[in-house]
Design a protein around this motif. Structure first.
Motif, PDB file in Angstrom:
ATOM      1  N   TYR A 168       0.823  -1.366  -0.073  1.00  0.00           N
ATOM      2  CA  TYR A 168      -0.050  -0.065  -0.065  1.00  0.00           C
ATOM      3  C   TYR A 168       0.953   1.385   0.055  1.00  0.00           C
ATOM      4  CZ  TYR A 168      -4.260  -2.561   0.682  1.00  0.00           C
ATOM      5  OH  TYR A 168      -5.299  -3.515   0.565  1.00  0.00           O
ATOM      6  N   THR A 169       1.988   0.975   0.454  1.00  0.00           N
ATOM      7  CA  THR A 169       2.772   2.386   0.777  1.00  0.00           C
ATOM      8  C   THR A 169       3.328   2.867  -0.788  1.00  0.00           C
ATOM      9  OG1 THR A 169       4.931   1.263   0.956  1.00  0.00           O
ATOM     10  CG2 THR A 169       3.572   2.102   3.075  1.00  0.00           C
ATOM     11  N   HIS A 170       3.148   2.099  -1.671  1.00  0.00           N
ATOM     12  CA  HIS A 170       3.857   2.361  -2.994  1.00  0.00           C
ATOM     13  C   HIS A 170       2.595   2.800  -4.007  1.00  0.00           C
ATOM     14  CE1 HIS A 170       7.929   1.143  -2.027  1.00  0.00           C
ATOM     15  NE2 HIS A 170       7.463  -0.039  -1.523  1.00  0.00           N
ATOM     16  N   LEU A 171       1.302   2.462  -3.548  1.00  0.00           N
ATOM     17  CA  LEU A 171       0.367   2.708  -4.546  1.00  0.00           C
ATOM     18  C   LEU A 171       0.306   4.371  -4.347  1.00  0.00           C
ATOM     19  CD1 LEU A 171      -2.507   0.425  -3.257  1.00  0.00           C
ATOM     20  CD2 LEU A 171      -1.151   0.288  -5.386  1.00  0.00           C
ATOM     21  N   PRO A 172      -0.365   4.800  -5.482  1.00  0.00           N
ATOM     22  CA  PRO A 172      -0.542   6.341  -5.836  1.00  0.00           C
ATOM     23  C   PRO A 172      -1.642   6.804  -4.745  1.00  0.00           C
ATOM     24  CG  PRO A 172      -1.398   5.320  -7.640  1.00  0.00           C
ATOM     25  CD  PRO A 172      -0.647   4.241  -6.748  1.00  0.00           C
ATOM     26  N   GLU A 173      -1.917   8.092  -4.471  1.00  0.00           N
ATOM     27  CA  GLU A 173      -3.237   8.284  -3.662  1.00  0.00           C
ATOM     28  C   GLU A 173      -4.358   8.136  -4.277  1.00  0.00           C
ATOM     29  OE1 GLU A 173      -2.877   9.897  -0.793  1.00  0.00           O
ATOM     30  OE2 GLU A 173      -0.601   9.493  -0.859  1.00  0.00           O
ATOM     31  N   PRO A 174      -5.326   7.880  -3.352  1.00  0.00           N
ATOM     32  CA  PRO A 174      -6.600   7.799  -4.038  1.00  0.00           C
ATOM     33  C   PRO A 174      -7.428   8.829  -5.214  1.00  0.00           C
ATOM     34  CG  PRO A 174      -6.951   7.523  -1.757  1.00  0.00           C
ATOM     35  CD  PRO A 174      -5.295   7.895  -2.093  1.00  0.00           C
ATOM     36  N   VAL A 175      -7.837   8.314  -6.087  1.00  0.00           N
ATOM     37  CA  VAL A 175      -8.525   9.262  -6.987  1.00  0.00           C
ATOM     38  C   VAL A 175      -9.861   9.310  -7.120  1.00  0.00           C
ATOM     39  CG1 VAL A 175      -6.438   8.937  -8.371  1.00  0.00           C
ATOM     40  CG2 VAL A 175      -8.236   7.419  -8.862  1.00  0.00           C
ATOM     41  N   PHE A 176     -10.689   9.861  -7.774  1.00  0.00           N
ATOM     42  CA  PHE A 176     -12.063   9.887  -7.953  1.00  0.00           C
ATOM     43  C   PHE A 176     -12.149   9.689  -9.483  1.00  0.00           C
ATOM     44  CE2 PHE A 176     -11.360  12.364  -4.053  1.00  0.00           C
ATOM     45  CZ  PHE A 176     -12.514  11.837  -3.434  1.00  0.00           C
ATOM     46  N   GLU A 177     -12.892   8.871  -9.805  1.00  0.00           N
ATOM     47  CA  GLU A 177     -13.615   8.550 -10.969  1.00  0.00           C
ATOM     48  C   GLU A 177     -15.000   8.721 -11.487  1.00  0.00           C
ATOM     49  OE1 GLU A 177     -12.024   5.065 -12.608  1.00  0.00           O
ATOM     50  OE2 GLU A 177     -10.144   5.259 -11.703  1.00  0.00           O
ATOM     51  N   GLN A 221      -5.018   8.310   7.917  1.00  0.00           N
ATOM     52  CA  GLN A 221      -3.757   9.041   7.329  1.00  0.00           C
ATOM     53  C   GLN A 221      -2.753   8.188   6.745  1.00  0.00           C
ATOM     54  OE1 GLN A 221      -3.908  11.859   5.991  1.00  0.00           O
ATOM     55  NE2 GLN A 221      -5.246  13.130   7.188  1.00  0.00           N
ATOM     56  N   GLU A 222      -2.744   6.665   7.512  1.00  0.00           N
ATOM     57  CA  GLU A 222      -1.736   5.770   7.407  1.00  0.00           C
ATOM     58  C   GLU A 222      -2.205   4.982   5.925  1.00  0.00           C
ATOM     59  OE1 GLU A 222      -0.908   3.265  10.603  1.00  0.00           O
ATOM     60  OE2 GLU A 222      -0.448   4.985  11.886  1.00  0.00           O
ATOM     61  N   LYS A 223      -1.222   4.569   5.219  1.00  0.00           N
ATOM     62  CA  LYS A 223      -1.805   3.922   3.862  1.00  0.00           C
ATOM     63  C   LYS A 223      -2.531   2.812   4.283  1.00  0.00           C
ATOM     64  CE  LYS A 223       0.159   6.110   0.544  1.00  0.00           C
ATOM     65  NZ  LYS A 223       0.353   6.637  -0.572  1.00  0.00           N
ATOM     66  N   GLU A 224      -3.869   2.501   4.214  1.00  0.00           N
ATOM     67  CA  GLU A 224      -4.795   1.538   4.339  1.00  0.00           C
ATOM     68  C   GLU A 224      -5.515   1.014   3.223  1.00  0.00           C
ATOM     69  OE1 GLU A 224      -6.388   0.749   8.192  1.00  0.00           O
ATOM     70  OE2 GLU A 224      -4.669   1.557   9.318  1.00  0.00           O
TER      71      GLU A 224
END
Length: 106
Positions: free
Chosen positions: A68-77, A93-96
């Motif tokens: 999860y720490t390597h995934l980009p920030e969440p996006v809205f589609e 705030q932690e990548k979950e």
């Protein structure tokens, strides 16, 4: 198989074998360096095969937090007609793992 061999070249096998022997891990200190190296390469190949065969299981069971720490920030589609949208919402705030909420406009 060639791709795996290229990936293995990224490892410094001599240092890995030396460390395994110095620590006595799995009695590697009692074995010839060539045997330890061959065993490590076979283990690495089986790990890559396991990841290829079941990536979702492997990620879920092998320190998913690092993934999860390597995934980009969440996006809205949004879909083009704006009748349906998918919102990705982070719980902390932690990548979950993100929660996906699907809404339909009636």
């Amino acid at each position: 198989m060639q791709k795996t061999e290229q990936q293995i070249e990224q490892f410094d096998l001599e240092i890995i074998v030396e460390r395994l022997q110095l620590t006595g891990y799995q009695n590697c200190d009692c074995m010839a360096p060539g045997d330890v190296k061959a065993a490590f390469i076979k283990w690495l190949n089986s790990t890559v095969e396991s990841i290829n065969n079941e990536p979702e299981w492997w990620v879920q069971n092998h320190n998913v937090g690092d993934f999860y720490t390597h995934l980009p920030e969440p996006v809205f589609e949004c879909e083009e007609d704006d009748t349906d949208f998918v919102q990705v919402e982070v719980i902390s705030q932690e990548k979950e793992p993100a929660i996906i909420i699907a809404n339909s406009k009636s």
